[in-house]
Enzyme design. Structure first.
Site, PDB file in Angstrom:
ATOM      1  N   GLU A   1       8.854   1.821  11.311  1.00 13.44           N
ATOM      2  CA  GLU A   1       9.982   2.742  11.094  1.00 13.44           C
ATOM      3  C   GLU A   1       9.366   4.127  11.105  1.00 13.44           C
ATOM      4  O   GLU A   1       8.658   4.501  10.163  1.00 13.44           O
ATOM      5  CB  GLU A   1      10.643   2.493   9.734  1.00 13.44           C
ATOM      6  CG  GLU A   1      11.186   1.099   9.523  1.00 13.44           C
ATOM      7  CD  GLU A   1      12.446   0.815  10.302  1.00 13.44           C
ATOM      8  OE1 GLU A   1      13.186   1.761  10.624  1.00 13.44           O
ATOM      9  OE2 GLU A   1      12.678  -0.368  10.605  1.00 13.44           O
TER      10      GLU A   1
ATOM     11  N   CYS B   1      13.968  10.822   6.868  1.00 16.18           N
ATOM     12  CA  CYS B   1      13.679  10.419   8.255  1.00 16.18           C
ATOM     13  C   CYS B   1      14.883  10.656   9.160  1.00 16.18           C
ATOM     14  O   CYS B   1      14.719  11.017  10.318  1.00 16.18           O
ATOM     15  CB  CYS B   1      13.219   8.974   8.315  1.00 16.18           C
ATOM     16  SG  CYS B   1      14.406   7.828   7.616  1.00 16.18           S
TER      17      CYS B   1
ATOM     18  N   LYS C   1       0.876  -1.177   0.000  1.00 14.67           N
ATOM     19  CA  LYS C   1       0.000   0.000   0.000  1.00 14.67           C
ATOM     20  C   LYS C   1       0.911   1.225   0.000  1.00 14.67           C
ATOM     21  O   LYS C   1       1.422   1.647   1.038  1.00 14.67           O
ATOM     22  CB  LYS C   1      -0.862  -0.068   1.243  1.00 14.67           C
ATOM     23  CG  LYS C   1      -2.016   0.889   1.448  1.00 14.67           C
ATOM     24  CD  LYS C   1      -1.985   2.224   0.828  1.00 14.67           C
ATOM     25  CE  LYS C   1      -2.397   3.325   1.761  1.00 14.67           C
ATOM     26  NZ  LYS C   1      -1.895   4.624   1.330  1.00 14.67           N
TER      27      LYS C   1
ATOM     28  N   GLU D   1       8.901  16.819  15.076  1.00 13.32           N
ATOM     29  CA  GLU D   1       9.438  16.572  13.737  1.00 13.32           C
ATOM     30  C   GLU D   1       8.683  17.461  12.745  1.00 13.32           C
ATOM     31  O   GLU D   1       7.456  17.442  12.702  1.00 13.32           O
ATOM     32  CB  GLU D   1       9.242  15.100  13.355  1.00 13.32           C
ATOM     33  CG  GLU D   1       9.851  14.769  12.014  1.00 13.32           C
ATOM     34  CD  GLU D   1       9.520  13.351  11.542  1.00 13.32           C
ATOM     35  OE1 GLU D   1       8.343  12.979  11.585  1.00 13.32           O
ATOM     36  OE2 GLU D   1      10.450  12.642  11.116  1.00 13.32           O
TER      37      GLU D   1
END
Ligand code: NAD
Length: 497
Positions: free
Chosen positions: A265, A300, A190, A399
């Protein structure tokens, strides 16, 4: 095709037809026939559509994947034959690298030079790494008494659901798809609704390479498609890369359905500590700028918090600011530009809001801070640096996933590590020092899944990538990635008379 402006311009002018799901090696229109528009962040214009799938479509894909797995057509294929198919797949991706990279950039705005290396070429390398491992991973015999034979066998788990983000879809995708397939599983993928096109493309190449129908299936759409996958009773493992908020939901979906294994993750707010004795402060300044401004900060492991030793604070900050202002932000498919666009309007708005908040909370703006090229319709933002940030400011804790660096100074080694550890995240860390003992102390003291000393490289496929704290669980990359996609089976056989 070679990487040059002429070839890029030819490829970007091509129409991208309406895309379907890809199930059982065939295009598959969703039952509702609904579509989602694909908007390019380069100019804000629609340039294709993807299938807007629903729960029934997910069920169809998972059922197909389950039947394929149970048939053994892939799981029981001799390992060296599976290896040949995956290696051919990697070759096809490499041959088509520029075409796939340009398509991906039109979808998510990463600068083309980085995209071609980081996306199709890395994906091909990653697939080769796991393909080569297929026939080299053995089971084990444990040391038991003479009358018993105790075996540990490694079996594929079955159906693996993979849910991906929009940054580096091919690289992050390959980190999960390749070991899952190499271990003999069937996969339902997906992609992010903001970066599906290049993944659909490489899945078609897998079929061309000889992957049997139903082994790798792609189903597109928004978050509820991921939800349907993660709650499905016939999915054995979910491997996810994305935000912590969705990661949290996936754990709940697992508990509510079949308690499938979930590997996450997630995000980061990674520290970059610069000691005055860094071996090469010029390189440190250049890499610091790279570490946060490449792909407009949508990485990331971006080192988004800069922690500088007091005596060199202002000088180092100025050096990084100079590198930041030398970056040329613009059309990611123009080779003259060093930095592309943000991936979508939400990311741009999130960045703009974070800049406003940082100013309100008293951080000092050193450079940047504005949207760029508004007239193009695209989503561009200046590389931005704030100084004198405090622990309690949002810019120190949250973040942003944009080109915004938060800098501050420190006076003692202990203080530097305390600041490094003061967020909920633990993905990556960077340290610059000539003192070998201090370098080792920092690796121990900072709670992060990866640590980089006197470089910012992101490492390669041989080394595992995983988060500590709320940056995730489980590992992508390296042979450790197989742990997510295999079941251990112990057998205890009486061989006494
Ligand atoms: P996101 O969490 O918004 O979306 C990721 C995927 O989850 C998408 O495919 C989305 O459609 C799907 N999704 C959304 N809601 C869902 C739901 N309720 N159930 C199941 N699936 C759902 O993340 P994003 O904005 O695409 O990516 C950015 C995030 O990814 C950042 O936090 C970044 O740090 C993280 N990231 C981490 C790594 C890593 O290796 N740790 C790598 C790349 C990106």
């Amino acid at each position: 095709m070679k990487l040059n402006q002429k070839n890029i311009d030819i490829l970007r002018s091509k129409l991208v037809p309406k895309q379907s799901n890809f199930i059982g090696n065939k295009d598959f229109t969703p039952l509702s026939e609904k579509v989602l528009e694909v908007i390019s962040p380069i100019d804000g214009k629609v340039f294709s559509t993807i299938a807007a799938s629903e729960t029934e479509d997910v069920d169809h894909a998972v059922t197909f994947a389950r039947k394929t797995f149970n048939s053994g057509v892939w799981a029981n294929m001799p390992p060296k034959e599976r290896k040949v198919i995956l290696l051919k797949w990697a070759d096809l991706i490499e041959i088509n690298a520029l075409r796939i990279a340009v398509l991906g950039v039109r979808d998510n705005g990463t600068e083309i030079k980085m995209a071609i290396k980081g996306e199709p070429k890395t994906a091909a390398d990653v697939i080769r790494f796991y393909a080569e491992a297929i026939d080299k991973i053995n089971g084990e015999i444990t040391p038991t008494s003479h009358e018993v034979l105790s075996l540990i066998q490694k079996e594929p788990v079955g159906v693996v659901g993979i849910i991906l983000p929009w940054n580096f879809p091919l690289m992050v995708g390959a980190w999960k798809i390749a070991p899952a397939l190499a271990a003999g599983n069937s996969v339902v993928l997906k992609p992010s609704e903001n970066a599906s096109l290049s993944l659909i493309e490489i899945t078609k190449l897998a079929a061309e390479a000889g992957l049997p129908p139903g082994v790798l299936n792609v189903i597109t759409g928004e978050g509820h498609v991921g939800q349907a996958l993660a709650t499905h009773m016939e999915v054995d493992v979910i491997a996810f890369t994305g935000s912590g908020s969705v990661g949290r939901k996936l754990l709940k979906y697992s508990a509510r359905s079949n308690m499938k294994r979930v590997y996450l993750e997630l995000g980061g707010k990674s520290p970059n500590i610069v000691f005055a004795d860094a071996p090469d402060l010029d390189r440190a300044a250049r890499d610091t700028a790279q570490s946060i401004f490449r792909n407009s900060g949508q990485v990331c492991v971006s080192a988004s918090r800069l922690i500088i030793e007091e005596p060199i604070y202002e000088d180092f900050l100025n050096a990084v600011a100079q590198h930041a202002s030398s970056l040329v932000v613009g059309d990611p498919l123009n080779l003259k530009n060093t930095t592309g666009s943000m991936a979508n309007i939400n990311q741009l708005e999130k960045t703009i809001n974070a800049v406003v908040k940082a100013k309100e909370q008293g951080a000092r703006l050193v450079t940047g801070g504005k949207r760029l090229h508004h007239e193009s319709g695209g989503y561009y933002h200046e590389p931005t640096i704030f100084a004198d940030v405090k622990s309690e400011m949002d810019i120190s804790q949250q973040e942003i996933f944009g080109p915004v660096l938060a800098a501050r100074s420190f006076e003692s080694e202990e203080q530097a590590y305390n600041v490094a550890n003061e967020t909920i995240y633990g993905l990556s860390s960077v340290i610059w020092t000539s003192n070998l003992s201090r370098a080792h102390r920092s690796i121990k003291a900072i709670r992060s899944g990866t640590a980089q000393v006197n470089c910012y490289s992101g490492a390669d496929i041989t080394s595992p990538l995983g988060g500590h704290k709320q940056s995730g669980s489980g590992h992508d990359r390296s042979l450790y990635a197989f742990d997510k996609y295999i079941n251990l089976k112990s057998s205890w056989i009486n061989i006494g008379s």
